[in-house]
Scaffold this active site. Structure first.
Site, PDB file in Angstrom:
ATOM      1  N   GLU A 145      -6.618   4.763   7.712  1.00  0.00           N
ATOM      2  CA  GLU A 145      -6.518   6.126   7.691  1.00  0.00           C
ATOM      3  C   GLU A 145      -7.858   6.973   6.830  1.00  0.00           C
ATOM      4  O   GLU A 145      -8.403   7.937   7.134  1.00  0.00           O
ATOM      5  CB  GLU A 145      -5.376   6.449   6.517  1.00  0.00           C
ATOM      6  CG  GLU A 145      -4.033   6.246   7.443  1.00  0.00           C
ATOM      7  CD  GLU A 145      -2.944   5.680   6.789  1.00  0.00           C
ATOM      8  OE1 GLU A 145      -2.922   5.881   5.482  1.00  0.00           O
ATOM      9  OE2 GLU A 145      -1.988   5.208   7.449  1.00  0.00           O
TER      10      GLU A 145
ATOM     11  N   GLY B 146       2.640   2.598  10.745  1.00  0.00           N
ATOM     12  CA  GLY B 146       3.503   3.668  10.498  1.00  0.00           C
ATOM     13  C   GLY B 146       4.299   3.920  11.687  1.00  0.00           C
ATOM     14  O   GLY B 146       4.896   4.974  11.820  1.00  0.00           O
TER      15      GLY B 146
ATOM     16  N   GLU C 273      -5.345  -4.867  10.796  1.00  0.00           N
ATOM     17  CA  GLU C 273      -4.485  -3.807  11.223  1.00  0.00           C
ATOM     18  C   GLU C 273      -4.397  -3.105  12.435  1.00  0.00           C
ATOM     19  O   GLU C 273      -5.403  -2.138  12.299  1.00  0.00           O
ATOM     20  CB  GLU C 273      -4.399  -2.780  10.010  1.00  0.00           C
ATOM     21  CG  GLU C 273      -4.001  -3.374   8.601  1.00  0.00           C
ATOM     22  CD  GLU C 273      -3.357  -2.261   7.401  1.00  0.00           C
ATOM     23  OE1 GLU C 273      -2.399  -2.409   6.961  1.00  0.00           O
ATOM     24  OE2 GLU C 273      -4.283  -1.369   7.425  1.00  0.00           O
TER      25      GLU C 273
ATOM     26  N   GLY D  22       2.616  -1.140   4.315  1.00  0.00           N
ATOM     27  CA  GLY D  22       2.670   0.266   4.030  1.00  0.00           C
ATOM     28  C   GLY D  22       4.322   0.690   3.817  1.00  0.00           C
ATOM     29  O   GLY D  22       4.867   0.650   2.592  1.00  0.00           O
TER      30      GLY D  22
ATOM     31  N   ASN E 206       0.822  -1.343  -0.045  1.00  0.00           N
ATOM     32  CA  ASN E 206       0.132   0.015  -0.046  1.00  0.00           C
ATOM     33  C   ASN E 206       1.031   1.205  -0.080  1.00  0.00           C
ATOM     34  O   ASN E 206       1.442   1.522   1.096  1.00  0.00           O
ATOM     35  CB  ASN E 206      -0.764  -0.115   1.306  1.00  0.00           C
ATOM     36  CG  ASN E 206      -1.548   1.371   1.555  1.00  0.00           C
ATOM     37  OD1 ASN E 206      -1.842   2.268   0.506  1.00  0.00           O
ATOM     38  ND2 ASN E 206      -2.218   1.403   2.598  1.00  0.00           N
ATOM     39  N   TRP E 207       1.006   1.822  -1.349  1.00  0.00           N
ATOM     40  CA  TRP E 207       2.026   2.941  -1.331  1.00  0.00           C
ATOM     41  C   TRP E 207       1.404   4.260  -0.726  1.00  0.00           C
ATOM     42  O   TRP E 207       2.074   5.260  -0.632  1.00  0.00           O
ATOM     43  CB  TRP E 207       2.266   3.314  -2.833  1.00  0.00           C
ATOM     44  CG  TRP E 207       3.016   2.327  -3.291  1.00  0.00           C
ATOM     45  CD1 TRP E 207       3.680   0.821  -2.796  1.00  0.00           C
ATOM     46  CD2 TRP E 207       3.409   2.124  -4.830  1.00  0.00           C
ATOM     47  NE1 TRP E 207       4.151   0.189  -3.628  1.00  0.00           N
ATOM     48  CE2 TRP E 207       4.391   0.817  -5.017  1.00  0.00           C
ATOM     49  CE3 TRP E 207       3.404   2.954  -5.552  1.00  0.00           C
ATOM     50  CZ2 TRP E 207       4.831   0.323  -6.013  1.00  0.00           C
ATOM     51  CZ3 TRP E 207       3.923   2.482  -6.989  1.00  0.00           C
ATOM     52  CH2 TRP E 207       4.645   1.266  -7.388  1.00  0.00           C
ATOM     53  N   LYS E 208      -0.081   4.253  -0.316  1.00  0.00           N
ATOM     54  CA  LYS E 208      -0.555   5.539   0.243  1.00  0.00           C
ATOM     55  C   LYS E 208      -0.296   6.521  -0.727  1.00  0.00           C
ATOM     56  O   LYS E 208      -0.266   6.462  -1.853  1.00  0.00           O
ATOM     57  CB  LYS E 208       0.054   5.628   1.526  1.00  0.00           C
ATOM     58  CG  LYS E 208      -0.115   4.505   2.346  1.00  0.00           C
ATOM     59  CD  LYS E 208      -0.068   4.923   3.857  1.00  0.00           C
ATOM     60  CE  LYS E 208      -0.048   3.318   4.632  1.00  0.00           C
ATOM     61  NZ  LYS E 208      -0.047   3.593   6.197  1.00  0.00           N
TER      62      LYS E 208
ATOM     63  N   SER F  30       3.640  -2.114  10.297  1.00  0.00           N
ATOM     64  CA  SER F  30       4.985  -1.983  10.615  1.00  0.00           C
ATOM     65  C   SER F  30       5.595  -3.812  10.031  1.00  0.00           C
ATOM     66  O   SER F  30       6.446  -4.008  10.849  1.00  0.00           O
ATOM     67  CB  SER F  30       5.348  -1.843  11.767  1.00  0.00           C
ATOM     68  OG  SER F  30       4.901  -0.309  12.274  1.00  0.00           O
TER      69      SER F  30
ATOM     70  N   HIS G 108      -9.696   1.262   4.865  1.00  0.00           N
ATOM     71  CA  HIS G 108      -7.924   1.402   5.668  1.00  0.00           C
ATOM     72  C   HIS G 108      -8.308   2.448   6.819  1.00  0.00           C
ATOM     73  O   HIS G 108      -9.163   3.443   6.879  1.00  0.00           O
ATOM     74  CB  HIS G 108      -7.198   1.963   4.567  1.00  0.00           C
ATOM     75  CG  HIS G 108      -5.832   2.164   5.157  1.00  0.00           C
ATOM     76  ND1 HIS G 108      -5.330   3.015   6.073  1.00  0.00           N
ATOM     77  CD2 HIS G 108      -4.812   1.104   5.049  1.00  0.00           C
ATOM     78  CE1 HIS G 108      -3.983   2.659   6.247  1.00  0.00           C
ATOM     79  NE2 HIS G 108      -3.600   1.628   5.894  1.00  0.00           N
TER      80      HIS G 108
HETATM   81  P1  PGA Z   1       2.930   0.530   7.718  1.00  0.00           P
HETATM   82  O1  PGA Z   1       1.509   0.623   6.842  1.00  0.00           O
HETATM   83  O2  PGA Z   1       3.445  -0.903   7.144  1.00  0.00           O
HETATM   84  O3  PGA Z   1       3.614   1.751   7.315  1.00  0.00           O
HETATM   85  O4  PGA Z   1       2.548   0.445   9.148  1.00  0.00           O
HETATM   86  C1  PGA Z   1       0.483  -0.385   6.870  1.00  0.00           C
HETATM   87  C2  PGA Z   1      -0.675   0.095   6.254  1.00  0.00           C
HETATM   88  O5  PGA Z   1      -1.222   1.186   6.586  1.00  0.00           O
HETATM   89  O6  PGA Z   1      -1.620  -0.576   5.521  1.00  0.00           O
END
Ligand code: PGA
Length: 261
Positions: free
Chosen positions: A104, A180, A174, A241, A12-14, A220, A102
């Site tokens: 976010e 993150g 998650e 991510g 997931n490149w966001k 993470s 997600h």
């Molecule tokens: P992260 O993000 O690996 O940077 O913790 C995971 C995600 O939000 O899908």
């Protein structure tokens, strides 16, 4: 991980990588991930909308067996929804997987379980696979409400779906406190929560759906912790991510089975 559920490692490149950086990243992935890897693991990348056409072209031209993914979709097929992108538009670009709900999107853009539900239905109706995200906050965890929160999210997000559709979808567990932050759930904790997700799917949709639904862990995930996470019986993949932005780091996660003890 069960033998009949193919692992799915998703990047997931966001809101990272413009279309030129996206092309470079996918070309590097094409070198780093090998035939043996694709035989054992499904891989998807989820670039921003503006990169999808470029990435699709590279994947097709070079016959790279990475699936294209998106990070969100609007629930309507078309219409006056300024700034939004529909599921049929994504399907037309050969998008195979769409992340919905997600954390976010839920936290920063106010998406509710009902919103996630209509988006998941739109993605299914367009012939793609939703990756439905669920996860508890740190507060929810420390007050002992993690499982109840996950149950509530699954109930709302999957309401009214058919059991066979649920069996084919992907659920990403998650924990929000691990996204993150560099904090990861221990493999034992992650397994316990993913087993809870599977038990809820069994209760809501039956044993066949529970046996075939793929459950990813996210939060993470790095090359160092992926082997142990992926060794857990109810973890069928990872939603990655930060570590998916670098092609070599992501490829090492895809190759987790080479490092499993
Ligand atoms: P992260 O993000 O690996 O940077 O913790 C995971 C995600 O939000 O899908």
């Amino acid at each position: 991980m069960s033998a009949n559920r193919r692992p799915l490692i998703s990047g997931n490149w966001k809101m990272n990588h413009n279309h030129l950086e996206a092309i470079q990243t996918v070309q590097k992935l094409a070198y780093a991930i090998e035939k043996d890897d694709y035989e054992a693991v499904d891989v998807s990348v989820h670039p921003p909308f503006t990169d999808l056409r470029s990435v699709q072209t590279v994947l097709q031209a070079d016959q790279i067996p990475i699936s294209l993914g998106a990070q969100n979709a609007h629930e309507a097929e078309r219409g006056a929804f300024t700034g939004e992108v529909s599921a049929p538009m994504l399907a037309k670009l050969n998008v195979a997987y769409v992340i919905v709900g997600h954390s976010e999107r839920r936290e920063l853009f106010g998406e509710s379980d009902a919103d996630v539900n209509v988006k998941a239905r739109a993605v299914l109706a367009a012939g793609m696979t939703p990756i439905v995200c669920v996860g508890e906050t740190l507060d929810g965890r420390s007050t002992g409400h993690a499982e109840a929160r996950i149950t509530e999210q699954l109930t709302g997000s999957l309401a009214g779906l058919k059991a066979d559709a649920v069996g084919d979808l992907v659920i990403a567990y998650e924990p929000i406190w691990a996204i993150g932050t560099g904090e990861t759930a221990t493999p034992v904790d992650a397994q316990q929560m993913c087993a809870h997700v599977r038990a809820r799917i069994d209760a809501m949709f039956g044993a066949a759906a529970a046996a075939s639904v793929r459950i990813q862990y996210g939060g993470s995930v790095k090359p160092g912790n992926a082997p142990e996470l992926m060794a857990q019986p109810d973890i069928d993949g990872a939603l990655v991510g930060g570590a998916s932005l670098d092609a070599n780091e992501f490829a090492r996660i895809v190759k987790y089975r080479l490092y499993q003890v």
